[in-house]
Design a protein around this motif. Structure first.
Motif, PDB file in Angstrom:
ATOM      1  N   ILE A 103       0.871  -1.177   0.000  1.00  0.00           N
ATOM      2  CA  ILE A 103       0.000   0.000   0.000  1.00  0.00           C
ATOM      3  C   ILE A 103       0.904   1.222   0.000  1.00  0.00           C
ATOM      4  O   ILE A 103       1.684   1.425   0.933  1.00  0.00           O
ATOM      5  N   ASP A 104       0.840   2.003  -1.045  1.00  0.00           N
ATOM      6  CA  ASP A 104       1.712   3.165  -1.231  1.00  0.00           C
ATOM      7  C   ASP A 104       0.896   4.430  -0.969  1.00  0.00           C
ATOM      8  O   ASP A 104       0.123   4.877  -1.820  1.00  0.00           O
ATOM      9  N   GLU A 105       1.056   5.007   0.203  1.00  0.00           N
ATOM     10  CA  GLU A 105       0.275   6.180   0.582  1.00  0.00           C
ATOM     11  C   GLU A 105       0.661   7.409  -0.226  1.00  0.00           C
ATOM     12  O   GLU A 105      -0.189   8.264  -0.518  1.00  0.00           O
ATOM     13  N   VAL A 106       1.936   7.540  -0.586  1.00  0.00           N
ATOM     14  CA  VAL A 106       2.388   8.720  -1.325  1.00  0.00           C
ATOM     15  C   VAL A 106       1.795   8.742  -2.730  1.00  0.00           C
ATOM     16  O   VAL A 106       1.239   9.753  -3.183  1.00  0.00           O
ATOM     17  N   ASP A 120     -12.114  -6.922   1.925  1.00  0.00           N
ATOM     18  CA  ASP A 120     -10.895  -7.025   2.727  1.00  0.00           C
ATOM     19  C   ASP A 120      -9.889  -5.955   2.315  1.00  0.00           C
ATOM     20  O   ASP A 120      -9.180  -5.380   3.166  1.00  0.00           O
ATOM     21  N   LEU A 121      -9.818  -5.674   1.020  1.00  0.00           N
ATOM     22  CA  LEU A 121      -8.928  -4.605   0.559  1.00  0.00           C
ATOM     23  C   LEU A 121      -9.396  -3.261   1.093  1.00  0.00           C
ATOM     24  O   LEU A 121      -8.581  -2.457   1.572  1.00  0.00           O
ATOM     25  N   LYS A 122     -10.686  -2.995   1.024  1.00  0.00           N
ATOM     26  CA  LYS A 122     -11.215  -1.735   1.543  1.00  0.00           C
ATOM     27  C   LYS A 122     -10.866  -1.564   3.023  1.00  0.00           C
ATOM     28  O   LYS A 122     -10.488  -0.468   3.469  1.00  0.00           O
ATOM     29  N   THR A 123     -11.003  -2.630   3.782  1.00  0.00           N
ATOM     30  CA  THR A 123     -10.708  -2.572   5.213  1.00  0.00           C
ATOM     31  C   THR A 123      -9.236  -2.270   5.461  1.00  0.00           C
ATOM     32  O   THR A 123      -8.891  -1.451   6.320  1.00  0.00           O
ATOM     33  N   LEU A 130      -7.102   5.610   2.923  1.00  0.00           N
ATOM     34  CA  LEU A 130      -7.285   5.474   1.487  1.00  0.00           C
ATOM     35  C   LEU A 130      -8.531   4.648   1.184  1.00  0.00           C
ATOM     36  O   LEU A 130      -9.054   3.952   2.052  1.00  0.00           O
ATOM     37  N   ALA A 131      -9.003   4.716  -0.054  1.00  0.00           N
ATOM     38  CA  ALA A 131     -10.211   3.999  -0.451  1.00  0.00           C
ATOM     39  C   ALA A 131     -10.069   3.456  -1.864  1.00  0.00           C
ATOM     40  O   ALA A 131      -9.420   4.062  -2.717  1.00  0.00           O
ATOM     41  N   TYR A 132     -10.691   2.301  -2.086  1.00  0.00           N
ATOM     42  CA  TYR A 132     -10.831   1.718  -3.420  1.00  0.00           C
ATOM     43  C   TYR A 132     -12.326   1.696  -3.711  1.00  0.00           C
ATOM     44  O   TYR A 132     -13.066   0.848  -3.201  1.00  0.00           O
ATOM     45  N   PRO A 133     -12.838   2.644  -4.512  1.00  0.00           N
ATOM     46  CA  PRO A 133     -14.286   2.824  -4.635  1.00  0.00           C
ATOM     47  C   PRO A 133     -15.099   1.705  -5.275  1.00  0.00           C
ATOM     48  O   PRO A 133     -16.228   1.459  -4.838  1.00  0.00           O
ATOM     49  N   PRO A 134     -14.643   1.007  -6.345  1.00  0.00           N
ATOM     50  CA  PRO A 134     -15.536   0.016  -6.961  1.00  0.00           C
ATOM     51  C   PRO A 134     -16.098  -0.967  -5.939  1.00  0.00           C
ATOM     52  O   PRO A 134     -15.346  -1.571  -5.166  1.00  0.00           O
ATOM     53  N   ASP A 135     -17.429  -1.104  -5.932  1.00  0.00           N
ATOM     54  CA  ASP A 135     -18.083  -1.900  -4.881  1.00  0.00           C
ATOM     55  C   ASP A 135     -19.234  -2.715  -5.447  1.00  0.00           C
ATOM     56  O   ASP A 135     -20.398  -2.396  -5.252  1.00  0.00           O
ATOM     57  N   THR A 213      -1.931  -3.685  -9.932  1.00  0.00           N
ATOM     58  CA  THR A 213      -1.658  -2.411  -9.270  1.00  0.00           C
ATOM     59  C   THR A 213      -2.863  -1.507  -9.487  1.00  0.00           C
ATOM     60  O   THR A 213      -3.259  -1.255 -10.630  1.00  0.00           O
ATOM     61  N   LEU A 214      -3.455  -1.057  -8.382  1.00  0.00           N
ATOM     62  CA  LEU A 214      -4.677  -0.267  -8.429  1.00  0.00           C
ATOM     63  C   LEU A 214      -4.437   1.161  -7.967  1.00  0.00           C
ATOM     64  O   LEU A 214      -3.692   1.395  -7.010  1.00  0.00           O
ATOM     65  N   ALA A 215      -5.072   2.105  -8.649  1.00  0.00           N
ATOM     66  CA  ALA A 215      -5.088   3.486  -8.168  1.00  0.00           C
ATOM     67  C   ALA A 215      -6.107   3.594  -7.036  1.00  0.00           C
ATOM     68  O   ALA A 215      -7.108   2.876  -7.003  1.00  0.00           O
ATOM     69  N   LEU A 216      -5.857   4.496  -6.114  1.00  0.00           N
ATOM     70  CA  LEU A 216      -6.716   4.658  -4.945  1.00  0.00           C
ATOM     71  C   LEU A 216      -7.182   6.100  -4.821  1.00  0.00           C
ATOM     72  O   LEU A 216      -6.696   6.987  -5.513  1.00  0.00           O
TER      73      LEU A 216
END
Length: 467
Positions: A103-106, A120-123, A130-135, A213-216
């Protein structure tokens, strides 16, 4: 291809992690299908529960060597038969590859294996702000790999987009076992063709995704929620068209018709009103007073289109309850279908928002024409509807009627300038319809790309392309 003992699975076992190869027939058959009806499941030669990239490479190399079909699976929550076994093939299940690698916060990105569960990724991301919106509706049980394979969306799509909007890069194992990296982790990049995007929505027909690799996004603002009550589905559809046409930027705009509301109320206590024609669930996460202004604007549009009541609440508990009610559509409908003979076909058409009013008017005619029940919920903000055809699976006449109604709904989507699938994928269920949606040039490109990446035709054969 039929199952045969001549294929030396012991050679494959020697290349895999200990215990990865499963040859027990009962276990193999328990992995043979996803949740779709009317999609045949063959008898696979073996199941491989991959734990590493090397396991996937071994499977692909072995399959190419012996010309054996490979069907890649995750959690098997799909609704199109894309994960179903084929005779004599290998089931490659990657659900155990379930690590969040970074998880890359920068840079606001993360690297994950395909078996990571969306929720689990959202948690995990929430701990980093940070958030991964697709739900997708299956957020608690579906994997990121499966979400990428079908370009899954969900309830936040109207503002935050679908899976493809977040895929930056991926690692893929090709049909011959070659491992390749596609895309790039940077926010920008146009070096070469966007091959990563080609694999989004490819349903295992071009290769197996082993890392993404996902954008957040920064953690999302707590939304304010409103519910609009309508006398019929068409007035709700016209409300969506007018409101979104005004430039609204809601974070959620969901549709539930009257029959679906009744099923939800029978399933659990979510506080939804009884005897409604349709319901729109809306949320705004605009900052400051902006959220309430957006919902008040929604109230005005809803009332001008025949909406009888609009309830607005800034209580997080109300929001959670209403979203839970929307997520309950699938299990509530499944429970209801069991009382009517167990048959349920979930459609997935997406039409332009401007056509929603006409879509609902014509959908009502389809419902009246066939001796089955049609109940609809969906992501109204982006025009993605999920009409479910409920019928008695033990009654041949009803089964035939259900299939005709299902096909009529897909044709309606095409007639209105839409698509046969917004997020569930083509799989086996809709493979004959893909050719109807694509023109001759697009069909040719699909075929040529498939042949280039899968010259032996071993990757999920019979799905999507019908070959």
């Amino acid at each position: 291809m039929s199952v045969t003992a001549e294929i030396p699975t012991q050679d494959l076992e020697a290349r895999l992690s200990p215990g990865a190869l499963v040859t027990d027939r009962d276990v193999i058959d328990s992995y043979a299908s996803d949740k779709a009806l009317f999609c045949p499941a063959g008898q696979a030669l073996a199941l491989v529960r991959a734990r590493t990239v090397d396991d996937v490479v071994a499977v692909m190399s072995f399959a190419t060597q012996h010309h054996i079909p490979v069907v890649t699976q995750g959690a098997r929550t799909g609704l199109s038969g894309a994960a179903n076994a084929v005779d004599g093939g290998l089931l490659l299940n990657v659900a155990a590859m379930d690590q969040v690698l970074e998880i890359d916060e920068v840079n606001q990105t993360c690297r994950v294996q395909p078996g990571v569960i969306n929720q689990d990724l959202k948690t995990a991301l929430a701990e980093h702000g940070l958030a991964y919106p697709p739900d997708p509706g299956s957020v608690a049980i579906s994997t990121i790999g499966g979400n990428v394979a079908t370009n899954a969306g969900g309830m936040c799509c109207v503002k935050y987009g679908v899976t493809k909007d977040y895929v930056r890069a991926m690692t893929v194992v090709l049909a011959d076992g070659t491992v390749t990296k596609l895309g790039r982790p940077t926010a920008k990049g146009v070096a070469g063709l966007d091959l990563a995007a080609l694999f989004v929505g490819s349903e295992g027909t071009l290769g197996t995704i082993v890392e993404v690799t996902l954008a957040l996004k920064p953690a999302l603002t707590q939304p304010i929620t409103a519910v609009g009550i309508f006398p019929d589905t068409a007035s709700a559809g016209r409300t969506v068209t007018e409101y979104m046409g005004s430039g609204a930027n809601l974070s959620m705009l969901e549709f539930i018709d009257g029959p679906s509301v009744a099923m939800i109320n029978a399933y659990g206590d979510f506080g939804l009103p009884d005897d409604v024609g349709a319901l729109l669930l809306v949320q705004s996460d605009a900052k400051g007073a902006g959220a309430m202004e957006e919902l008040e604007a929604f109230r005005r549009v809803a009332e001008s289109n025949g909406g009888s009541e609009v309830f607005v609440s800034d209580d997080p508990a109300d929001s959670q309850m209403l979203v839970a009610a929307r997520r309950a559509v699938a299990p509530a409908m499944e429970k209801y279908a069991h009382t009517r003979g167990g048959g349920e076909l979930v459609d997935d058409v997406c039409v332009p928002r401007s056509a929603l009013g006409e879509f609902f008017e014509r959908l009502a005619l389809i419902d009246a024409r066939f001796d089955v029940e049609v109940a609809t919920a969906g992501h109204a903000g982006d025009g993605n509807m999920h009409p479910s055809v409920v019928f008695d699976a033990g009654d041949e006449a009803q089964v035939s009627q259900a299939q005709e109604a299902f096909a009529a709904i897909m044709q309606l989507g095409l007639d209105l300038g839409g698509t046969i699938t917004g997020e569930h994928g083509v799989g086996f269920l809709k493979r004959e319809w893909l050719g109807r949606e694509l023109d001759a040039g697009a069909r040719l490109m699909h075929t040529q790309i498939k042949n280039a990446l899968d010259p032996l035709g071993i990757l999920n054969p019979g799905k999507m392309f019908g070959v």
